[in-house]
Write a protein that holds these residues in place. Structure first.
Motif, PDB file in Angstrom:
ATOM      1  N   TYR A  91       0.846  -1.195   0.000  1.00 58.08           N
ATOM      2  CA  TYR A  91       0.000   0.000   0.000  1.00 58.08           C
ATOM      3  C   TYR A  91       0.879   1.243   0.000  1.00 58.08           C
ATOM      4  O   TYR A  91       1.674   1.469   0.916  1.00 58.08           O
ATOM      5  CB  TYR A  91      -0.915   0.015   1.221  1.00 58.08           C
ATOM      6  N   ASP A  93       1.024   4.727   0.674  1.00 61.94           N
ATOM      7  CA  ASP A  93       0.145   5.570   1.491  1.00 61.94           C
ATOM      8  C   ASP A  93      -0.007   6.969   0.913  1.00 61.94           C
ATOM      9  O   ASP A  93      -1.113   7.512   0.865  1.00 61.94           O
ATOM     10  CB  ASP A  93       0.694   5.639   2.914  1.00 61.94           C
ATOM     11  N   HIS A  94       1.092   7.589   0.462  1.00 62.47           N
ATOM     12  CA  HIS A  94       1.001   8.975  -0.002  1.00 62.47           C
ATOM     13  C   HIS A  94       0.215   9.109  -1.301  1.00 62.47           C
ATOM     14  O   HIS A  94      -0.255  10.187  -1.640  1.00 62.47           O
ATOM     15  CB  HIS A  94       2.395   9.586  -0.167  1.00 62.47           C
ATOM     16  N   GLU A  96      -2.246   6.639  -1.925  1.00 65.65           N
ATOM     17  CA  GLU A  96      -3.446   5.853  -1.635  1.00 65.65           C
ATOM     18  C   GLU A  96      -3.724   4.866  -2.772  1.00 65.65           C
ATOM     19  O   GLU A  96      -4.821   4.802  -3.323  1.00 65.65           O
ATOM     20  CB  GLU A  96      -4.653   6.756  -1.370  1.00 65.65           C
ATOM     21  N   SER A 163      -2.913   0.331   7.124  1.00 61.74           N
ATOM     22  CA  SER A 163      -2.746   1.649   6.499  1.00 61.74           C
ATOM     23  C   SER A 163      -4.054   2.131   5.877  1.00 61.74           C
ATOM     24  O   SER A 163      -4.402   3.318   5.981  1.00 61.74           O
ATOM     25  CB  SER A 163      -1.650   1.587   5.426  1.00 61.74           C
ATOM     26  N   ILE A 164      -4.787   1.225   5.224  1.00 59.58           N
ATOM     27  CA  ILE A 164      -6.066   1.606   4.625  1.00 59.58           C
ATOM     28  C   ILE A 164      -7.056   2.020   5.709  1.00 59.58           C
ATOM     29  O   ILE A 164      -7.837   2.970   5.541  1.00 59.58           O
ATOM     30  CB  ILE A 164      -6.624   0.441   3.777  1.00 59.58           C
ATOM     31  N   GLU A 166      -6.421   3.479   8.514  1.00 57.67           N
ATOM     32  CA  GLU A 166      -6.096   4.842   8.939  1.00 57.67           C
ATOM     33  C   GLU A 166      -6.646   5.869   7.953  1.00 57.67           C
ATOM     34  O   GLU A 166      -7.183   6.908   8.357  1.00 57.67           O
ATOM     35  CB  GLU A 166      -4.584   4.985   9.072  1.00 57.67           C
ATOM     36  N   ASP A 167      -6.532   5.590   6.650  1.00 53.86           N
ATOM     37  CA  ASP A 167      -7.056   6.522   5.647  1.00 53.86           C
ATOM     38  C   ASP A 167      -8.580   6.590   5.705  1.00 53.86           C
ATOM     39  O   ASP A 167      -9.169   7.668   5.543  1.00 53.86           O
ATOM     40  CB  ASP A 167      -6.597   6.111   4.243  1.00 53.86           C
ATOM     41  N   GLU A 170      -9.619   8.719   8.560  1.00 55.37           N
ATOM     42  CA  GLU A 170      -9.428  10.139   8.229  1.00 55.37           C
ATOM     43  C   GLU A 170     -10.570  10.655   7.356  1.00 55.37           C
ATOM     44  O   GLU A 170     -11.098  11.755   7.572  1.00 55.37           O
ATOM     45  CB  GLU A 170      -8.090  10.322   7.515  1.00 55.37           C
ATOM     46  N   ILE A 171     -10.961   9.849   6.374  1.00 56.30           N
ATOM     47  CA  ILE A 171     -12.061  10.251   5.492  1.00 56.30           C
ATOM     48  C   ILE A 171     -13.362  10.375   6.283  1.00 56.30           C
ATOM     49  O   ILE A 171     -14.140  11.324   6.084  1.00 56.30           O
ATOM     50  CB  ILE A 171     -12.219   9.231   4.342  1.00 56.30           C
ATOM     51  N   ARG A 186     -12.093  11.021  -3.775  1.00 58.28           N
ATOM     52  CA  ARG A 186     -11.113  10.289  -2.971  1.00 58.28           C
ATOM     53  C   ARG A 186     -11.692   8.973  -2.470  1.00 58.28           C
ATOM     54  O   ARG A 186     -11.011   7.939  -2.489  1.00 58.28           O
ATOM     55  CB  ARG A 186     -10.666  11.158  -1.798  1.00 58.28           C
ATOM     56  N   LEU A 190     -10.305   5.187  -3.420  1.00 59.89           N
ATOM     57  CA  LEU A 190      -9.889   4.218  -2.410  1.00 59.89           C
ATOM     58  C   LEU A 190     -10.741   2.956  -2.486  1.00 59.89           C
ATOM     59  O   LEU A 190     -10.239   1.839  -2.298  1.00 59.89           O
ATOM     60  CB  LEU A 190      -9.987   4.855  -1.021  1.00 59.89           C
TER      61      LEU A 190
END
Length: 334
Positions: A91, A93-94, A96, A163-164, A166-167, A170-171, A186, A190
């Protein structure tokens, strides 16, 4: 073949025999060693892998699958050769983005041939672990390579899921918080990456189940508990991916609903502003119309020669404006 062969070595008595050997010597060693030979290929062409296939007697159908990437994870048995496809995931991350590579493994009685497509350090880490020695897994032969490769691939799934997650958190905070931006693009991106992730993980459950049940020739019952552990981790990863996909769908619907509500509010405000502007324009039209009539300079007009005509006209204009103002106020236009 040198640029294609990542490494080629012999493993005996629980450790690697010092040095790297040629492909010709590897094929000879596979018939004479008490251990096993591991030949690793990276992004080979059909011609490259044909040389290895001839040297080790690899099944043609499996060789075709190994050359043409984008295979589903699977496990096939061809006589005394076991062929398995795994899909490591990384993944980014920066960006996505879920970067999916592919590993094909051919397992014989005394050899392992691996074919890697894409960017993945899984095979390098497995080889480094076996090269260090001191692990009882090496004594189990080719199935040790299969187990550690599958184990590291599934561990990579869990890292990517973390990691997903965490994203997604955030969303969620942005969608249900005070952020007024539209996050649909976004979220959809994802969600598409999660779908790609799911295609790499879900088909792996059945092959791992067969390995865990000891149904594959050459994989003895002593190895079953190891593969059972990998299978359990893969199932957890599948459940987590399914949950993420459903959650992203719900968040996307919520984001679209919030965008719709915001657009409705904007439309209502615009409608109110237009009514207010129209009301003031109508009020301003009355004095404009009366002044325009008296500005035509006709000789005979009402109150034109009257001493108080000017004040009467101003009173008429003010009265009309007041009446219109009261009417618009009563209608909530002002």
């Amino acid at each position: 073949m040198d640029p294609v062969i990542a490494d080629c070595g012999v493993y005996e008595n629980g450790r690697r025999v010092s040095g790297r050997i040629s492909l010709d010597r590897a094929a000879e060693a596979a018939h004479s060693t008490s251990g096993f030979v591991w030949v690793g290929l990276q992004d080979p062409t059909a011609e490259d892998i044909a040389v290895v296939a001839d040297a080790f007697g690899l099944p043609p159908l499996a060789v075709q699958d190994a050359v043409h990437a984008h295979q589903r994870p699977k496990l096939n048995v061809y006589d005394d050769v076991v062929f398995m496809v795994l899909k490591p995931v990384r993944y980014v991350d920066h960006e996505e983005v879920v970067d999916v590579s592919e590993i094909a493994l051919f397992l014989g009685r005394n050899f392992v041939v691996t074919v890697r497509h894409g960017r993945s350090d899984v095979l390098g880490r497995v080889r480094a672990e076996l090269d260090r020695g001191g692990s009882e897994l090496v004594s189990h032969g080719p199935k040790a390579v299969l187990y550690r490769t599958a184990d590291m691939v599934v561990d990579g799934y869990e890292e990517a899921i973390t990691s997903i997650t965490e994203d997604i958190d955030e969303i969620e905070s942005q969608v249900f918080g005070t952020d007024e931006d539209d996050h649909a693009e976004r979220i959809y991106k994802l969600k598409r990456e999660v779908a790609e992730f799911r295609r790499a993980v879900l088909p792996l459950a059945a092959p791992l189940q067969r390995l865990a049940d000891g149904l594959i020739p050459g994989i003895d019952s002593a190895a079953a508990p190891y593969f059972r552990d990998v299978h359990d981790h893969a199932l957890r990863a599948s459940d987590a991916i399914e949950g993420h996909d459903r959650l992203l769908s719900d968040v996307l619907q919520a984001d679209l609903a919030r965008v719709g509500v915001r657009q409705s509010k904007i439309a209502v405000r615009q409608n109110e502003d237009m009514r207010r502007i129209s009301a003031w324009a109508a009020i301003a039209l009355a004095p404009t119309a009366i002044a325009g009539i008296y500005g035509m300079n006709f000789e005979f007009m009402p109150l034109l020669t009257s001493r108080y005509g000017y004040f009467v006209i101003l009173a008429v204009i003010g009265g009309v404006c007041w009446i219109l103002y009261r009417l618009f106020r009563r209608s909530d236009w002002l």
